[in-house]
Design an enzyme around this catalytic site. Sequence first.
Site, mmCIF file in Angstrom:
data_model
loop_
_atom_site.group_PDB
_atom_site.id
_atom_site.type_symbol
_atom_site.label_atom_id
_atom_site.label_comp_id
_atom_site.label_asym_id
_atom_site.label_seq_id
_atom_site.Cartn_x
_atom_site.Cartn_y
_atom_site.Cartn_z
ATOM 1 N N HIS A 254 -2.135 32.097 25.364
ATOM 2 C CA HIS A 254 -2.582 32.194 26.772
ATOM 3 C C HIS A 254 -4.008 32.732 26.846
ATOM 4 C CE1 HIS A 254 1.806 31.850 27.741
ATOM 5 N NE2 HIS A 254 1.280 31.830 29.148
ATOM 6 N N ASP B 276 5.595 25.325 22.225
ATOM 7 C CA ASP B 276 5.226 26.619 22.491
ATOM 8 C C ASP B 276 6.645 27.206 23.411
ATOM 9 O OD1 ASP B 276 3.486 28.895 22.990
ATOM 10 O OD2 ASP B 276 3.487 28.345 25.060
ATOM 11 N N SER B 277 6.550 28.370 23.501
ATOM 12 C CA SER B 277 7.385 29.361 24.044
ATOM 13 C C SER B 277 7.370 28.801 25.699
ATOM 14 C CB SER B 277 7.327 30.504 23.895
ATOM 15 O OG SER B 277 6.070 31.037 24.357
ATOM 16 N N CYS C 13 -3.156 34.863 21.012
ATOM 17 C CA CYS C 13 -1.932 34.335 21.814
ATOM 18 C C CYS C 13 -2.474 33.075 22.480
ATOM 19 C CB CYS C 13 -1.512 35.394 22.975
ATOM 20 S SG CYS C 13 -0.544 34.759 24.004
ATOM 21 N N CYS D 291 2.370 28.119 19.219
ATOM 22 C CA CYS D 291 2.888 29.403 19.802
ATOM 23 C C CYS D 291 2.474 30.466 18.487
ATOM 24 C CB CYS D 291 4.120 29.497 19.877
ATOM 25 S SG CYS D 291 5.137 30.858 20.311
ATOM 26 N N GLU E 118 -0.231 33.412 33.850
ATOM 27 C CA GLU E 118 0.512 32.590 34.592
ATOM 28 C C GLU E 118 0.732 33.083 35.888
ATOM 29 O OE1 GLU E 118 4.361 32.387 32.660
ATOM 30 O OE2 GLU E 118 3.406 31.934 30.743
#
Length: 273
Positions: free
Chosen positions: A189, A13-14, A187, A76, A155
């Site tokens: 997240h 993932d990024s 996404c 991702c 985050e």
Amino acid sequence: MNIDRNAPVGVFDSGVGGLTVAREIMRNLPSEKIVYFGDTARVPYGSKSKETVIRYSRQIIRFLQEQKVKAIVIACNTASAFALDEVQHDLDIPVLGVIESGAKVAAAETRNNRIGVIGTIGTVGSGIHASYLKKLNPEITVIGKACPLFVPLVEEGWLHDPVTVEVARRYLHELQEENIDTLILGCTHYPLLRSTIQKVMGEDVRLVNPAYETALELGRLLAEKELQSTGTGQEEFPYRFYVSDLADEFKSFANSILPYDVEMTQKIDIEKY
């Protein structure tokens, strides 16, 4: 080609978002080992060009091949949208992204054929969910909404913060007006904001978590290719984590969401791949 079925699965993932996919693999396929790579030096991918995301993905895949992985999950959405088709041709091991699995479930679940997709600017702008969903059912209308502030809020660890609830209300207001009955968390997240998003959207809207669906899809794929781990010869560290920067920050975030204690996160120079 002879692939070792007890080799690990590569997940990339990024940054930290793909840990939601790793978490679902740990829960649903407990005998599988994982090598995870988070491209924390070059995050985010959502605002980068297609060419750049493909180049980054190829570098990471070369690193994962060096780790002798038996399959790769592009955890991702942006990289799945831009790079999956490109890299599938290069590889002789199974590769899957996070978009298709979620789209399949959403198409099966919707009752009024109105499906919302939230994600980064890159993912929503690519229209990839819409093109998959239309292939599955041309009657489906897809309403996309980019929610760029969700990632930094996650985050920051503000999962249930009033600020996050307010941001979700403002982003999702448009989708509420569109009478959708199914919403894809486009996404990696976003599953961490699931309860907040559900509260704003109301109980009648079915949320689709592609991280969970991708873990199930991986299980099916490994079974079909007879690549499931036999669970023998378990190592002391079945899960290995690598990043391109900020190893300590990554490790503390990982420990806050994974059902496994992350002992070691190693920083590597991804540019040399």
